[in-house]
Scaffold this motif. Structure first.
Motif, PDB file in Angstrom:
ATOM      1  N   THR A  19       0.827  -1.211   0.000  1.00 25.85           N
ATOM      2  CA  THR A  19       0.000   0.000   0.000  1.00 25.85           C
ATOM      3  C   THR A  19       0.857   1.254   0.000  1.00 25.85           C
ATOM      4  O   THR A  19       0.567   2.221  -0.714  1.00 25.85           O
ATOM      5  N   ALA A  20       1.928   1.260   0.807  1.00 20.68           N
ATOM      6  CA  ALA A  20       2.815   2.432   0.853  1.00 20.68           C
ATOM      7  C   ALA A  20       3.531   2.637  -0.482  1.00 20.68           C
ATOM      8  O   ALA A  20       3.665   3.770  -0.960  1.00 20.68           O
ATOM      9  N   LEU A  21       4.002   1.561  -1.097  1.00 23.54           N
ATOM     10  CA  LEU A  21       4.648   1.673  -2.408  1.00 23.54           C
ATOM     11  C   LEU A  21       3.682   2.203  -3.466  1.00 23.54           C
ATOM     12  O   LEU A  21       4.037   3.050  -4.291  1.00 23.54           O
ATOM     13  N   CYS A  22       2.469   1.699  -3.446  1.00 19.22           N
ATOM     14  CA  CYS A  22       1.462   2.135  -4.419  1.00 19.22           C
ATOM     15  C   CYS A  22       1.117   3.605  -4.202  1.00 19.22           C
ATOM     16  O   CYS A  22       0.943   4.362  -5.174  1.00 19.22           O
ATOM     17  N   LEU A  23       1.024   4.031  -2.957  1.00 16.90           N
ATOM     18  CA  LEU A  23       0.728   5.431  -2.655  1.00 16.90           C
ATOM     19  C   LEU A  23       1.833   6.348  -3.171  1.00 16.90           C
ATOM     20  O   LEU A  23       1.568   7.349  -3.853  1.00 16.90           O
ATOM     21  N   ALA A  24       3.092   5.999  -2.862  1.00 14.45           N
ATOM     22  CA  ALA A  24       4.206   6.836  -3.292  1.00 14.45           C
ATOM     23  C   ALA A  24       4.331   6.866  -4.816  1.00 14.45           C
ATOM     24  O   ALA A  24       4.574   7.923  -5.415  1.00 14.45           O
ATOM     25  N   THR A  25       4.136   5.721  -5.463  1.00 15.98           N
ATOM     26  CA  THR A  25       4.238   5.668  -6.922  1.00 15.98           C
ATOM     27  C   THR A  25       3.114   6.453  -7.581  1.00 15.98           C
ATOM     28  O   THR A  25       3.327   7.170  -8.567  1.00 15.98           O
ATOM     29  N   SER A  26       1.908   6.345  -7.057  1.00 15.43           N
ATOM     30  CA  SER A  26       0.764   7.044  -7.639  1.00 15.43           C
ATOM     31  C   SER A  26       0.940   8.552  -7.558  1.00 15.43           C
ATOM     32  O   SER A  26       0.718   9.269  -8.536  1.00 15.43           O
ATOM     33  N   PHE A  27       1.371   9.055  -6.397  1.00 13.25           N
ATOM     34  CA  PHE A  27       1.589  10.491  -6.267  1.00 13.25           C
ATOM     35  C   PHE A  27       2.844  10.923  -7.008  1.00 13.25           C
ATOM     36  O   PHE A  27       2.908  12.049  -7.523  1.00 13.25           O
ATOM     37  N   GLY A  28       3.856  10.061  -7.065  1.00  9.98           N
ATOM     38  CA  GLY A  28       5.065  10.406  -7.795  1.00  9.98           C
ATOM     39  C   GLY A  28       4.830  10.523  -9.287  1.00  9.98           C
ATOM     40  O   GLY A  28       5.419  11.384  -9.952  1.00  9.98           O
ATOM     41  N   LEU A  29       3.948   9.675  -9.831  1.00 18.04           N
ATOM     42  CA  LEU A  29       3.607   9.739 -11.250  1.00 18.04           C
ATOM     43  C   LEU A  29       2.530  10.775 -11.549  1.00 18.04           C
ATOM     44  O   LEU A  29       2.198  10.985 -12.727  1.00 18.04           O
ATOM     45  N   ALA A  30       1.981  11.393 -10.498  1.00 18.66           N
ATOM     46  CA  ALA A  30       0.929  12.416 -10.651  1.00 18.66           C
ATOM     47  C   ALA A  30      -0.260  11.865 -11.427  1.00 18.66           C
ATOM     48  O   ALA A  30      -0.780  12.499 -12.358  1.00 18.66           O
ATOM     49  N   LEU A  31      -0.710  10.669 -11.032  1.00 18.42           N
ATOM     50  CA  LEU A  31      -1.878  10.089 -11.672  1.00 18.42           C
ATOM     51  C   LEU A  31      -3.126  10.892 -11.309  1.00 18.42           C
ATOM     52  O   LEU A  31      -3.206  11.482 -10.231  1.00 18.42           O
ATOM     53  N   PRO A  32      -4.115  10.932 -12.186  1.00 17.52           N
ATOM     54  CA  PRO A  32      -5.389  11.572 -11.800  1.00 17.52           C
ATOM     55  C   PRO A  32      -6.063  10.770 -10.681  1.00 17.52           C
ATOM     56  O   PRO A  32      -6.098   9.544 -10.712  1.00 17.52           O
ATOM     57  N   ILE A  33      -6.572  11.495  -9.692  1.00 16.12           N
ATOM     58  CA  ILE A  33      -7.155  10.888  -8.486  1.00 16.12           C
ATOM     59  C   ILE A  33      -6.151   9.882  -7.911  1.00 16.12           C
ATOM     60  O   ILE A  33      -6.380   8.659  -7.914  1.00 16.12           O
ATOM     61  N   PRO A  34      -5.021  10.348  -7.405  1.00 18.79           N
ATOM     62  CA  PRO A  34      -3.927   9.436  -7.031  1.00 18.79           C
ATOM     63  C   PRO A  34      -4.228   8.524  -5.845  1.00 18.79           C
ATOM     64  O   PRO A  34      -3.556   7.507  -5.695  1.00 18.79           O
ATOM     65  N   PHE A  35      -5.220   8.855  -5.014  1.00 19.96           N
ATOM     66  CA  PHE A  35      -5.485   7.990  -3.876  1.00 19.96           C
ATOM     67  C   PHE A  35      -6.311   6.759  -4.258  1.00 19.96           C
ATOM     68  O   PHE A  35      -6.504   5.854  -3.430  1.00 19.96           O
ATOM     69  N   LEU A  36      -6.781   6.681  -5.509  1.00 18.90           N
ATOM     70  CA  LEU A  36      -7.541   5.513  -5.937  1.00 18.90           C
ATOM     71  C   LEU A  36      -6.656   4.263  -5.982  1.00 18.90           C
ATOM     72  O   LEU A  36      -7.075   3.180  -5.567  1.00 18.90           O
ATOM     73  N   ALA A  37      -5.435   4.402  -6.506  1.00 19.72           N
ATOM     74  CA  ALA A  37      -4.547   3.245  -6.657  1.00 19.72           C
ATOM     75  C   ALA A  37      -4.220   2.581  -5.322  1.00 19.72           C
ATOM     76  O   ALA A  37      -4.340   1.356  -5.198  1.00 19.72           O
ATOM     77  N   PRO A  38      -3.804   3.326  -4.269  1.00 19.92           N
ATOM     78  CA  PRO A  38      -3.537   2.647  -2.992  1.00 19.92           C
ATOM     79  C   PRO A  38      -4.777   2.029  -2.350  1.00 19.92           C
ATOM     80  O   PRO A  38      -4.677   1.008  -1.681  1.00 19.92           O
ATOM     81  N   VAL A  39      -5.944   2.638  -2.558  1.00 23.62           N
ATOM     82  CA  VAL A  39      -7.165   2.028  -2.023  1.00 23.62           C
ATOM     83  C   VAL A  39      -7.432   0.689  -2.699  1.00 23.62           C
ATOM     84  O   VAL A  39      -7.742  -0.314  -2.045  1.00 23.62           O
ATOM     85  N   LEU A  40      -7.278   0.638  -4.035  1.00 23.35           N
ATOM     86  CA  LEU A  40      -7.471  -0.616  -4.762  1.00 23.35           C
ATOM     87  C   LEU A  40      -6.410  -1.643  -4.387  1.00 23.35           C
ATOM     88  O   LEU A  40      -6.709  -2.836  -4.247  1.00 23.35           O
ATOM     89  N   CYS A  41      -5.171  -1.197  -4.208  1.00 24.49           N
ATOM     90  CA  CYS A  41      -4.100  -2.107  -3.795  1.00 24.49           C
ATOM     91  C   CYS A  41      -4.391  -2.687  -2.417  1.00 24.49           C
ATOM     92  O   CYS A  41      -4.187  -3.886  -2.180  1.00 24.49           O
ATOM     93  N   LEU A  42      -4.864  -1.855  -1.513  1.00 23.87           N
ATOM     94  CA  LEU A  42      -5.216  -2.324  -0.175  1.00 23.87           C
ATOM     95  C   LEU A  42      -6.321  -3.370  -0.230  1.00 23.87           C
ATOM     96  O   LEU A  42      -6.251  -4.406   0.449  1.00 23.87           O
TER      97      LEU A  42
END
Length: 341
Positions: A19-42
Motif C-alpha cells: 500500500t505504501a509503495l502504491c501510494l508513493a508511486t501514484s503520487f510520484g507519477l501524478a496520476l489523476p485521483i492518485p489515492f484511488l490506486a492505494p485504495v485498490l491495492c489495499l
C-alpha cells in the motif's frame, strides 16, 4: 529463513509495504485521483493472498473499464429525466449489492457501484470528467496489480500457510434487507456528488466502504464499528499530517504510510491484541488514505488544507451517522414483525 513463521506477520508486512509503495508511486507519477490506486491495492492485498497473474490483471482492468462504463449510459437519463435516473440507479445499486452478498465477485460488484454512482454523477457535470475518472480507475488498478506482485515478491506467501478465513455467508432471508440497507447508505452520497462532483466524489468511496462494512456489522455495534473507524481514521490523518509536515518529501510520505500501515495491518490480521473486527481496521485504513490523498491534493492546489479537511471530515461523520441510523431502522423492522406474529 525459518520455515515455521506466522503467516499473519508476512501478510501484515505485505499489505503495509504494498500500500505504501502504491501510494508513493501514484503520487510520484501524478496520476489523476492518485489515492484511488492505494485504495485498490489495499483491497486486493486484503482479499487475496496470492499474486494476480498478468493475464488476470489485464482481465480485471478490462472488467473495471466495462463495468464502470455503464455509468456513461446513464448520463442522458440523469440529465433529462433526473427523478427516473435516480430511481433507476437506486434499483441498480440494490441488485448489484445483492449480487455481491449472494457470493458474487466482490471486486466486480464494487466496480459496478462506482460506475453507477461516481461515473454517472461526474458525467452530469462534464463528460470529460467522467472519462477522466474511468481512466484514473483503470490506471490505478493496473498500478495496484503491479504493486501487489512486487509486495508478494518481497514477502511471499508460504506454500503451507493456511488460507484466510472467509467471512460467514449471510442467511438467504436477510440478504435482500442488507442489500437494501447498503443501497440506502450509498444513495445520499450519490446525490451530494450530483451537486458538486469535483468535491464530493470521495464521499461516494466512503459511502461504498460503509455499505460494505454494514453487511458484517449488527445494529448493536454499528456506532462503534462505523463511527469509531471513521473518527479513528480522522485522528490518524491529523497525526500523519503533523508528522509529514516536519519534512515534506515523497519518500517521507512513503515511510510514514509504511509505519501507519504496519500498525493498522497488525490489528487487521490480529497480530496484536484488538477488540475490533477486521472490517473496522480495513475501513479505518481506507478512510485514512482518502483523507490524506485529498489533503495532499488540496495543498498542491493552494487551498486551505485545514478548512477543507474539517469540511470533509464533517461530511464523513454525517454519512457515517446516517449509515448507523439506517442500520438501526432496518434492523428493528423484522423484530417488530416477528413479535406481532
Amino acid at each position: 529463513m525459518p520455515t515455521e513463521r506466522d503467516p499473519r506477520i508476512q501478510r501484515s508486512l505485505r499489505l503495509a509495504t504494498g500500500t505504501a509503495l502504491c501510494l508513493a508511486t501514484s503520487f510520484g507519477l501524478a496520476l489523476p485521483i492518485p489515492f484511488l490506486a492505494p485504495v485498490l491495492c489495499l483491497l486486493l492485498l486484503a482479499s487475496v493472498n496470492r499474486p494476480l497473474p498478468f493475464k488476470a490483471g489485464l482481465a480485471l482492468a478490462l472488467a473495471a473499464m466495462l463495468t464502470t462504463g455503464i455509468g456513461l449510459l446513464l448520463i442522458p437519463i440523469l440529465k433529462y429525466y433526473p427523478l427516473s435516473g435516480v430511481l433507476l440507479i437506486g434499483l441498480s445499486l440494490f441488485l448489484v449489492l445483492r449480487f455481491g452478498l449472494r457470493g458474487g465477485n466482490s471486486l466486480i460488484a464494487t466496480f459496478l457501484v462506482i460506475g453507477l454512482t461516481m461515473i454517472s454523477s461526474a458525467g452530469v457535470a462534464a463528460f470529460d470528467l467522467a472519462a477522466m475518472v474511468i481512466g484514473a480507475l483503470v490506471q490505478g488498478l493496473l498500478l495496484a496489480v503491479s504493486m501487489v506482485a512486487i509486495s508478494h515478491w518481497l514477502f511471499p506467501e508460504s506454500p503451507d500457510a493456511p488460507a484466510s478465513p472467509s467471512p460467514p455467508a449471510l442467511p438467504a432471508e436477510v440478504v435482500d434487507r442488507v442489500a437494501l440497507r447498503a443501497a440506502l447508505i450509498v444513495i445520499p452520497a450519490f446525490l451530494l456528488a450530483l451537486i458538486d462532483p469535483a468535491n464530493y466524489l470521495p464521499i461516494i468511496l466512503k459511502a461504498v466502504s460503509l455499505g460494505q462494512q454494514s453487511a458484517t456489522t449488527d445494529a448493536r455495534n454499528a456506532g462503534r464499528e462505523l463511527l469509531g473507524s471513521t473518527l479513528l481514521a480522522g485522528l490518524l490523518a491529523i497525526l500523519f499530517w503533523c508528522a509529514l509536515s516536519l519534512f515534506v518529501h515523497l519518500w517521507m510520505f512513503f515511510l510514514w504510510m509504511l509505519l501507519f500501515g504496519l500498525v493498522l495491518a497488525r490489528k487487521l490480521y490480529r497480530v496484536g491484541p484488538t477488540r475490533f473486527t477486521a472490517s473496522f481496521w480495513l475501513n479505518t485504513f481506507i478512510t485514512l488514505i482518502i483523507l490524506l490523498g485529498q489533503s495532499v491534493q488540496d495543498s498542491a492546489a493552494g487551498k486551505d488544507v485545514y478548512t477543507a479537511f474539517a469540511v470533509r471530515m464533517g461530511l464523513f461523520i454525517l454519512v457515517t451517522l446516517y449509515a448507523c441510523l439506517m442500520m438501526h431502522l432496518l434492523e428493528q423492522r423484522p423484530r417488530k414483525a416477528q413479535g406481532l406474529t
